[in-house]
Write a protein that holds these residues in place. Structure first.
Motif: not given
Length: 105
Positions: A76-84
């Protein structure tokens, strides 16, 4: 429901908790993702640890009691950092906390 043999270990001196799984090759594949995130985003491990501590303080760190697994927190953290990342760069790093909460609840 996936069944993976699991051993839960708690260090008596530090109270650090570790789950060890067997017969599961997906963990080996995840190592490269995690290493890459740590290399490309220097604060990634610290951010994950802050989130894990938050979950621990609220009793949400154990999957079998309805919590979130460590690997899920990492993803979730990796996804958040990449998307946002672009949005947060434009508005300042203080938006990470509220942005993560908005994305994942």
């Amino acid at each position: 429901l996936l069944q993976v043999p699991l051993v839960k270990v708690v260090c008596a001196e530090t109270d650090v908790r570790v789950d060890i799984s067997f017969n599961n090759v997906t963990g080996l594949k995840a190592v490269s993702l995690i290493k890459n995130m740590c290399r490309t985003v220097p604060y990634f491990p610290k951010l994950v640890m802050v989130l894990k501590q938050f979950l621990y303080q609220h009793g949400l760190n154990e999957v079998f009691t309805g919590g979130v697994s460590s690997y899920s927190v990492i993803l979730m953290t990796a996804c958040f950092l990449k998307v946002c990342a672009l949005c947060c760069r434009q508005h300042g790093s203080g938006k990470y906390r509220s942005g993560f909460r908005n994305v994942f609840g």
